[in-house]
Design a protein around this motif. Structure first.
Motif, PDB file in Angstrom:
ATOM      1  N   LEU A   1       0.718  -1.104   0.161  1.00 21.07           N
ATOM      2  CA  LEU A   1      -0.069  -0.377   0.243  1.00 21.07           C
ATOM      3  C   LEU A   1       0.592   0.955  -0.001  1.00 21.07           C
ATOM      4  O   LEU A   1       0.667   2.284  -0.668  1.00 21.07           O
ATOM      5  CB  LEU A   1      -1.160   0.506   1.242  1.00 21.07           C
ATOM      6  CG  LEU A   1      -1.388   1.196   1.618  1.00 21.07           C
ATOM      7  CD1 LEU A   1      -2.879   1.405  -0.002  1.00 21.07           C
ATOM      8  CD2 LEU A   1      -2.703   1.467   2.734  1.00 21.07           C
TER       9      LEU A   1
ATOM     10  N   PHE B   1       2.150   1.965  -3.469  1.00 21.81           N
ATOM     11  CA  PHE B   1       1.761   2.254  -4.157  1.00 21.81           C
ATOM     12  C   PHE B   1       1.190   4.031  -4.207  1.00 21.81           C
ATOM     13  O   PHE B   1       1.248   4.751  -5.221  1.00 21.81           O
ATOM     14  CB  PHE B   1       1.050   1.881  -4.262  1.00 21.81           C
ATOM     15  CG  PHE B   1      -0.897   1.688  -4.898  1.00 21.81           C
ATOM     16  CD1 PHE B   1      -1.710   2.023  -5.008  1.00 21.81           C
ATOM     17  CD2 PHE B   1      -0.431   1.519  -6.369  1.00 21.81           C
ATOM     18  CE1 PHE B   1      -2.308   2.566  -5.717  1.00 21.81           C
ATOM     19  CE2 PHE B   1      -1.617   1.633  -7.075  1.00 21.81           C
ATOM     20  CZ  PHE B   1      -2.448   2.092  -7.643  1.00 21.81           C
TER      21      PHE B   1
ATOM     22  N   ALA C   1      -1.434   2.940  10.135  1.00 20.14           N
ATOM     23  CA  ALA C   1      -2.256   2.085   9.603  1.00 20.14           C
ATOM     24  C   ALA C   1      -3.283   1.708  10.600  1.00 20.14           C
ATOM     25  O   ALA C   1      -2.785   1.014  11.921  1.00 20.14           O
ATOM     26  CB  ALA C   1      -1.271   0.759   9.316  1.00 20.14           C
ATOM     27  N   GLY C   2      -4.522   1.958  10.438  1.00 16.58           N
ATOM     28  CA  GLY C   2      -5.839   1.888  11.267  1.00 16.58           C
ATOM     29  C   GLY C   2      -6.467   2.928  11.018  1.00 16.58           C
ATOM     30  O   GLY C   2      -7.614   2.985  11.462  1.00 16.58           O
ATOM     31  N   HIS C   3      -6.364   4.117  10.560  1.00 17.40           N
ATOM     32  CA  HIS C   3      -7.203   4.596   9.676  1.00 17.40           C
ATOM     33  C   HIS C   3      -7.508   5.019   8.284  1.00 17.40           C
ATOM     34  O   HIS C   3      -6.398   5.335   7.302  1.00 17.40           O
ATOM     35  CB  HIS C   3      -6.932   5.862  10.028  1.00 17.40           C
ATOM     36  CG  HIS C   3      -6.818   6.967  11.370  1.00 17.40           C
ATOM     37  ND1 HIS C   3      -8.824   7.017  12.326  1.00 17.40           N
ATOM     38  CD2 HIS C   3      -6.262   6.868  12.682  1.00 17.40           C
ATOM     39  CE1 HIS C   3      -8.249   7.264  13.383  1.00 17.40           C
ATOM     40  NE2 HIS C   3      -7.177   7.258  13.392  1.00 17.40           N
ATOM     41  N   ALA C   4      -8.819   4.555   7.816  1.00 20.36           N
ATOM     42  CA  ALA C   4      -8.961   4.183   6.448  1.00 20.36           C
ATOM     43  C   ALA C   4      -8.728   4.914   5.544  1.00 20.36           C
ATOM     44  O   ALA C   4      -8.855   4.748   4.572  1.00 20.36           O
ATOM     45  CB  ALA C   4     -10.125   2.747   6.285  1.00 20.36           C
TER      46      ALA C   4
ATOM     47  N   PRO D   1      -5.664   7.150   3.786  1.00 25.55           N
ATOM     48  CA  PRO D   1      -4.832   7.266   3.108  1.00 25.55           C
ATOM     49  C   PRO D   1      -5.617   7.452   1.410  1.00 25.55           C
ATOM     50  O   PRO D   1      -5.033   7.256   0.766  1.00 25.55           O
ATOM     51  CB  PRO D   1      -4.099   5.632   2.669  1.00 25.55           C
ATOM     52  CG  PRO D   1      -4.477   4.656   4.193  1.00 25.55           C
ATOM     53  CD  PRO D   1      -5.602   6.297   5.011  1.00 25.55           C
ATOM     54  N   LEU D   2      -7.186   6.779   1.427  1.00 26.68           N
ATOM     55  CA  LEU D   2      -7.809   7.512   0.797  1.00 26.68           C
ATOM     56  C   LEU D   2      -7.920   8.337   0.299  1.00 26.68           C
ATOM     57  O   LEU D   2      -8.351   9.130  -0.819  1.00 26.68           O
ATOM     58  CB  LEU D   2      -9.736   7.001   1.067  1.00 26.68           C
ATOM     59  CG  LEU D   2      -9.499   5.145   0.846  1.00 26.68           C
ATOM     60  CD1 LEU D   2     -11.104   4.595   1.503  1.00 26.68           C
ATOM     61  CD2 LEU D   2      -9.418   3.837  -0.497  1.00 26.68           C
TER      62      LEU D   2
ATOM     63  N   PHE E   1      -5.027   9.698  -1.669  1.00 25.52           N
ATOM     64  CA  PHE E   1      -5.616   9.409  -3.975  1.00 25.52           C
ATOM     65  C   PHE E   1      -5.664  10.211  -3.899  1.00 25.52           C
ATOM     66  O   PHE E   1      -6.113  10.782  -5.349  1.00 25.52           O
ATOM     67  CB  PHE E   1      -5.740   7.952  -3.601  1.00 25.52           C
ATOM     68  CG  PHE E   1      -5.081   6.373  -3.436  1.00 25.52           C
ATOM     69  CD1 PHE E   1      -4.736   6.132  -2.083  1.00 25.52           C
ATOM     70  CD2 PHE E   1      -3.938   6.946  -4.948  1.00 25.52           C
ATOM     71  CE1 PHE E   1      -4.081   5.075  -1.987  1.00 25.52           C
ATOM     72  CE2 PHE E   1      -2.720   5.512  -4.071  1.00 25.52           C
ATOM     73  CZ  PHE E   1      -2.849   5.104  -3.254  1.00 25.52           C
TER      74      PHE E   1
ATOM     75  N   THR F   1     -11.109   6.118  -6.494  1.00 24.81           N
ATOM     76  CA  THR F   1     -10.566   6.159  -3.977  1.00 24.81           C
ATOM     77  C   THR F   1     -11.749   7.785  -4.047  1.00 24.81           C
ATOM     78  O   THR F   1     -11.459   7.664  -2.670  1.00 24.81           O
ATOM     79  CB  THR F   1      -9.276   6.224  -4.690  1.00 24.81           C
ATOM     80  OG1 THR F   1      -8.237   7.381  -5.056  1.00 24.81           O
ATOM     81  CG2 THR F   1      -8.308   5.079  -4.626  1.00 24.81           C
TER      82      THR F   1
ATOM     83  N   MET G   1     -14.568   6.880  -3.130  1.00 23.68           N
ATOM     84  CA  MET G   1     -14.353   6.229  -1.797  1.00 23.68           C
ATOM     85  C   MET G   1     -13.976   7.081  -0.047  1.00 23.68           C
ATOM     86  O   MET G   1     -14.619   6.641   0.829  1.00 23.68           O
ATOM     87  CB  MET G   1     -13.330   4.836  -1.588  1.00 23.68           C
ATOM     88  CG  MET G   1     -14.054   3.949  -3.135  1.00 23.68           C
ATOM     89  SD  MET G   1     -15.298   2.960  -2.483  1.00 23.68           S
ATOM     90  CE  MET G   1     -14.561   2.272  -1.355  1.00 23.68           C
TER      91      MET G   1
ATOM     92  N   GLY H   1     -13.819   4.985   8.617  1.00 27.26           N
ATOM     93  CA  GLY H   1     -13.445   4.044   7.528  1.00 27.26           C
ATOM     94  C   GLY H   1     -14.479   2.343   7.829  1.00 27.26           C
ATOM     95  O   GLY H   1     -14.429   2.203   6.628  1.00 27.26           O
TER      96      GLY H   1
END
Lengths: 746, 399
Positions: free
Chosen positions: A28, A31, A114-117, A120-121, A124, A164, A167, A175
């Motif tokens: 991730l 990317f 990592a843990g908060h969705a 990162p979305l 993007f 994204t 989303m 999340g």
């Protein structure tokens, strides 16, 4: 020696955080970086085109490269061609600024753990926005008809970004996908949403592809996001989340409205239609400006929400950036002012060589002023970012100070809870004490007298499970468990790493404080016991005396009185007798006298035990009676009312004791005794001007000890001050109301 | 990061990776291929530069020369052969001089023999299939004189001994997409081989030098030289075009096309409508000065002027045919009699146009200075184009 904070209890998060493998996380992040670089590259093409429009040599070089039959050649050719139809410089600055700001924000979001969705979305999404809505970059792309590869790559990138973005707007902030239906109906709903999104695509069939992309991105995404956030806002949740949803709903609503207005007014037609397959080199500036505006609202709203509700822990990053940016500005400003400004004014412009001393001076100023400036800027940045909340380290240092100065005062625990709540941004913080194998809630912030949790038994060496808290930390000192700290954050929020560390550190510091609190509590309860027992003893003694007095009065005294009466009768009978009754009368008289004396003695005795006068008339009368009987002259000032039995007894007997001491030791003295109410209590002072006694010579004796016992049993105080040759002063004070045992440690 | 986001990102990532892997690049920069530009699209104007850039290249036997054509609307061929070299011998020096300096004098001695001795793209019947289709003729007999296609239209690597070797019309593959590969056979004898475009003539040509021992040209050097030559040719064109845009040129008002005496000797042309946007009122007559080209409203999407049919025949694209009865606004026919008084300048009044239906001014027969006028009767925006040249577009905004 760090105390152990061995176990930490985190309440299980709501089941959204499935464990993600390290490989997946790495993929991730890779990317994310790649996406970022692609976006940056696309934006840089736009910048290159503008540069080529300023620099003919660069433009020519690009054309030379453009002759290469490679992909790079195509890129160079595009840049070169579009350099002739670049936007005006202010427009270009706007575009580039817009893209770079979005990219910068996306870079921040990379650091979210990592843990908060949503983070990162959102990153993007911001990167996609930066690429799609940069008109200059778009113009570079449009400068050449694209190969299939280019179309797929370029459009695919944009579609991916739009997807994204949508989303991100849907799952923000917690999340989850919404709505919370079963999988099949939910997928059905999403299919319908996609179909709805394709409507503008159909409507815009005649428009150039980039216009279609812009419209779909700019209208479809806000619509989908607004629907999702509206759903969230109406569902129950934490207040913070609902506010965030509301904020985003408004922003997306505005963006969608702007987009729809653009669609309805046909703004897309301001973009030159790709005239029947021919190259068009006209830039649809208006269209892009409108959508840039619309799509700036969303990140602005989000970041306002983030700082207001502390959603992502970007705080440290932001403060650091602010500080270093400001420092860079400071250094630059110093140089500019000193070298350019001062140099310009004093030495005239264009004096190159003389700049060296000025540069040295500027360097000196920077070196000297760096630390203070940094400190000042850190404070400003902290205030900006944290507002009234303290930084974690401020919290810790404040806590240490409080622990140090407040030892075990009443509100230490409450202050501890306050500091804990503030430092972790929790809705509620509790401090628990481990007493008698129970974990009891000792303090809560915010204070809530109506709702206190129940004590929990401690069975294991660890703290028991505590419900409804986000995190709990055991507090130990030298291995022994003294209590626990718990925080409750809004639902679905977890502690950030910083906050967790803070809690652990507070836990360590709290060990000593809680130990003191426990000791104090125990001490207090001992003191209570002690006082109670002293009171009991004194009361028992008094009771005994009263009983004795009663018995004497009812028993012996009454009999003696009866005897005296009988004797009086016998005297009368003797009077009426003839003959020589003189010896009989004398004897009877003597008997009467002795009986009277015995009675008197008994009365005195009873009075000594417990004077009835005291019980009946109070201190003033009883003490006056004693004062009259004393062998020295006593001046009494006791203009007070009645008090309860124990107090009056204590004062009376103490004064009596004092009078007796004076009579015994003081010699020829005059005495004053004063009784008055003062300081919500009764004070008596017995002073004599006589010879006094040396306290160290004369043992306190039972008298002094008795006085002290009596008074202290009632929480009173006594003070005996005597100097040889100058007299004695006995001062005692008893509070009218007994307060609970207050503990003052030296 | 939760499962939802992971899935999303994985999907997006897979999409992008698939794109990258399965589309592939269209780069073909191998060490064995050198690229020459045929025609050149200048980025400041839509136009055609009739030349190969650079016009001189050195290769080794076994290499491939790739001719990359920027489609500007003009068809091109790459034609070589011993017959080409022989017929060009009389004026070879002047040609060399032109290749080197870009300065074209008048028609040189012996040029007529050159033109007549080689197939020309057009014939009286229309398209000359000999010239327009690929042709590999090892003997003179294999080169028809009647305009029919060569018996051998499949090309093999060029070895220098062919009588006539031609790419034919390089088919349209999209703007900047036309390519023609010329493999140089490994047994080609070292020497210099002349080539040219058989539609536009010997000045649109170049020289291929085959060397066995020496070094082949480097692509980067070729690119630099190409840019230099293109800029050289475009210089005069740009000057005139800029003047026209500023209103300083010979013809004032709306111009279709570009050029004056300064560009007469330049073997290239600017294909632009100046200004690109014309503002007019309803009922106002709009007039263009025609420097060639045509004005076409409501025409079909752009299509190249020639197509290659099944079977290889090269023909005019019938999408561009006029409907029966012709389009309104046809120009009067030119007179063939050179002594007749010049019919120009011709002024054509095309009448009213309300935006419906097709409308095309006839493209042939214009001479510089002729005018064409249309009166627009309805409010609106009317884009138009020159049907031949894809980049030549303009619009009339009628209020």
């Amino acid at each position: 020696m760090p105390d152990e904070v061995s176990e930490v209890q985190s309440s299980p998060a709501p089941p959204r955080s499935l464990p993600i493998s390290r490989k997946a996380l790495f993929a991730l992040r890779a990317f994310y970086v790649a996406f970022f670089l692609v976006t940056l590259t696309l934006v840089s093409f736009g910048i290159a085109a503008k540069v080529a429009s300023w620099s003919p040599s660069f433009h020519d070089q690009l054309h030379i490269w453009g002759l290469e039959p490679t992909q790079w050649g195509r890129v160079a050719l595009r840049i070169a061609d579009s350099s002739h139809t670049t936007e005006s410089t202010p427009q270009f600055a706007l575009d580039t600024g817009f893209s770079l700001v979005n990219l910068g924000l996306a870079a921040f979001l990379y650091r979210i753990k990592a843990g908060h969705a949503a983070a990162p979305l959102l990153g993007f999404a911001l990167m996609g926005t930066a690429a799609v809505f940069n008109l200059q970059a778009q113009a570079v792309y449009e400068a050449l008809p694209s190969s299939r590869f280019e179309i797929v790559f370029h459009d695919g990138f944009h579609v991916a970004a739009a997807f994204t973005y949508a989303m991100a707007m849907v799952v923000f902030p917690d999340g989850h996908l919404v709505p919370r239906w079963q999988r099949v109906p939910r997928l059905g709903l999403y299919a319908v949403a996609v179909a709805i999104l394709l409507i503008p695509v159909a409507l815009l069939r005649d428009a150039p592809r980039n216009v279609v992309l812009v419209m779909v991105f700019g209208i479809g995404v806000p619509l989908v996001g607004a629907a999702a956030q509206a759903y969230r806002y109406r569902r129950p949740g934490t207040e913070a989340n609902r506010q965030l949803s509301r904020l985003l709903l408004i922003a997306l609503g505005v963006a969608a409205a702007i987009g729809l207005w653009a669609l309805l007014t046909g703004l897309q037609r301001s973009a030159e239609p790709a005239f029947q397959g021919r190259d068009v080199q006209v830039l649809p500036v208006q269209l892009y400006r409108v959508f840039q505006l619309a799509l700036s609202i969303v990140p602005l709203a989000l970041f306002a929400g983030i700082f207001r509700y502390r959603l992502f822990s970007v705080d440290k990053l932001v403060t650091r950036t602010l500080v270093y940016g400001a420092l860079a500005g400071f250094v630059s400003a110093v140089y500019v002012v000193v070298v350019v400004g001062v140099g310009g004014i004093i030495l005239g412009s264009g004096s190159g060589r003389a700049n060296l001393p000025l540069s040295i001076a500027a360097t000196f100023i920077v070196a000297v002023g760096f630390e203070p400036a940094k400190g000042r800027m850190e404070r400003v940045a902290n205030r900006l970012v944290y507002g009234r909340r303290a930084t974690p380290y401020e919290v810790l240092s404040e806590f240490s100070t409080r622990v140090a100065e407040a030892a075990a005062t009443e509100d230490l625990l409450e202050r501890m809870a306050h500091v804990l709540a503030d430092g972790t941004g929790a809705d509620r913080a509790d401090v628990w004490l481990a007493v008698d194998n129970e974990l009891r809630p000792a303090a809560t912030w915010p204070p809530n007298p109506t709702h206190t949790a129940a004590p929990l038994p401690i069975v294991a060496p660890t703290i028991p499970w505590i419900n409804d808290v986000t995190n709990a930390v055991a507090v130990r000192h030298q291995g022994e468990l003294f209590g626990a700290l718990t925080v409750t954050k809004p639902a679905n929020e977890e502690l950030t790493t910083t906050e967790e560390n803070l809690m652990n550190d507070l836990g360590r510091q709290a060990g000593l404080a809680l130990r003191n609190v426990r000791l104090t509590t125990e001490l207090r309860s001992r003191l209570e016991e002690l006082r109670a027992s002293r009171q009991r003893i004194v009361a028992a003694g008094d009771e005994e005396r009263r009983r004795l007095e009663r018995n004497l009065h009812d028993g012996a005294q009454q009999e003696l009185v009866a005897v005296k009466v009988q004797l009086a009768i016998a005297e009368d009978m003797a009077d009426e007798l003839e003959g020589d009754t003189a010896p009989l009368l004398e004897l009877l008289e003597r008997l009467k006298g002795q009986t009277g004396e015995a009675l008197e003695n008994l009365r005195d005795l009873a009075r000594g035990i417990y004077p009835p006068l005291l019980a009946a008339e109070g201190l003033r009368v009883a003490l006056s009676a004693q004062a009259r009987k004393a062998s020295v002259e006593i001046e009494l000032d006791a203009n007070v009312g009645r008090f309860n039995q124990e107090i009056e007894a204590a004062v009376y007997f103490c004064c009596l004791e004092a009078f007796q001491n004076i009579a015994k030791y003081a010699g020829d003295c005059s005495v004053t005794a004063t009784i008055r109410e003062v300081d919500e209590g009764v004070e008596f002072v017995v002073e004599d001007t006589g010879c006094g006694f040396d306290r160290s010579q004369v043992a306190a004796g039972m008298g002094g000890r008795n006085m002290a016992d009596r008074l202290e049993a009632l929480d009173g105080t006594i003070d005996i001050d005597s100097t040889p040759g100058h007299g004695t002063r006995v001062r005692g004070w008893i509070p009218l109301e007994l307060k609970p045992a207050a503990v003052e440690l030296p | 990061m939760n499962a939802t986001a992971t899935r999303t990102v994985a999907f997006v990532g897979a999409l992008c990776v698939a794109v990258t892997v399965f589309s592939g690049c269209n780069s073909s920069g191998s060490a064995n291929t050198l690229t020459i530009q045929a025609d050149y699209a200048h980025d400041e104007f839509a136009g055609s530069l009739f030349g190969f850039f650079p016009n001189k290249v050195t290769v080794k036997p076994g290499m491939t020369l790739k001719f990359h054509q920027t489609w500007t609307g003009e068809p091109h061929t790459v034609t070589l052969g011993t017959r080409v070299t022989e017929l060009a011998a009389p004026f070879r020096d002047e040609l060399d001089g032109y290749f080197d300096t870009g300065e074209l004098g008048g028609e040189p001695e012996g040029y007529e023999g050159f033109s007549n001795g080689l197939p020309f793209f057009f014939s009286e019947q229309g398209v000359n299939q000999t010239a327009a289709q690929p042709c590999l003729a090892r003997t003179a007999a294999q080169l028809p004189a009647d305009g029919s296609a060569c018996p051998n239209t499949t090309l093999a690597p060029f070895d220098g001994t062919e009588v006539y070797y031609s790419s034919g019309f390089i088919p349209f593959e999209g703007s900047r997409g036309n390519t023609f590969d010329l493999p140089i056979s490994s047994d080609t004898k070292p020497g210099t081989y002349l080539y040219y475009c058989n539609l536009h003539g010997a000045p649109m040509g170049g020289e291929i030098t085959v060397t066995a021992d020496g070094a082949a040209s480097k692509q980067s050097a070729l690119n630099r030289q190409a840019k230099r030559e293109a800029d050289r040719m475009a210089e005069a064109l740009l000057e005139v075009y800029r003047d026209e845009k500023a209103g300083r040129a010979k013809f004032k008002g709306n111009i279709a096309g570009s050029g004056d005496e300064r560009t007469a000797d330049v073997f290239g042309v600017v294909n632009e409508f100046t200004p690109r946007t014309i503002r007019a009122a309803v009922g106002e007559k709009v007039t263009w000065t025609m420097i060639g080209h045509n004005l076409s409203f409501n025409v079909p999407p752009y299509a190249p002027i020639f197509i290659v049919k099944d079977g290889g025949e090269v023909a005019f694209n019938n999408q561009l045919d006029e409907p029966a009865g012709g389009w309104p606004g046809r120009a009067p026919p030119l007179s063939d009699d050179p002594d007749a008084p010049p019919p120009h300048p011709v002024h054509v009044e095309a009448g009213n146009f309300d935006g419906s239906g097709g409308f095309k001014s006839n493209g042939t027969g214009w001479a510089t200075g002729d005018t064409y006028s249309i009166t627009f009767t309805k409010k609106g925006t009317y884009p138009y184009a020159c049907i031949v040249h894809p980049g030549m577009i303009g619009k009339v905004v009628v209020k």
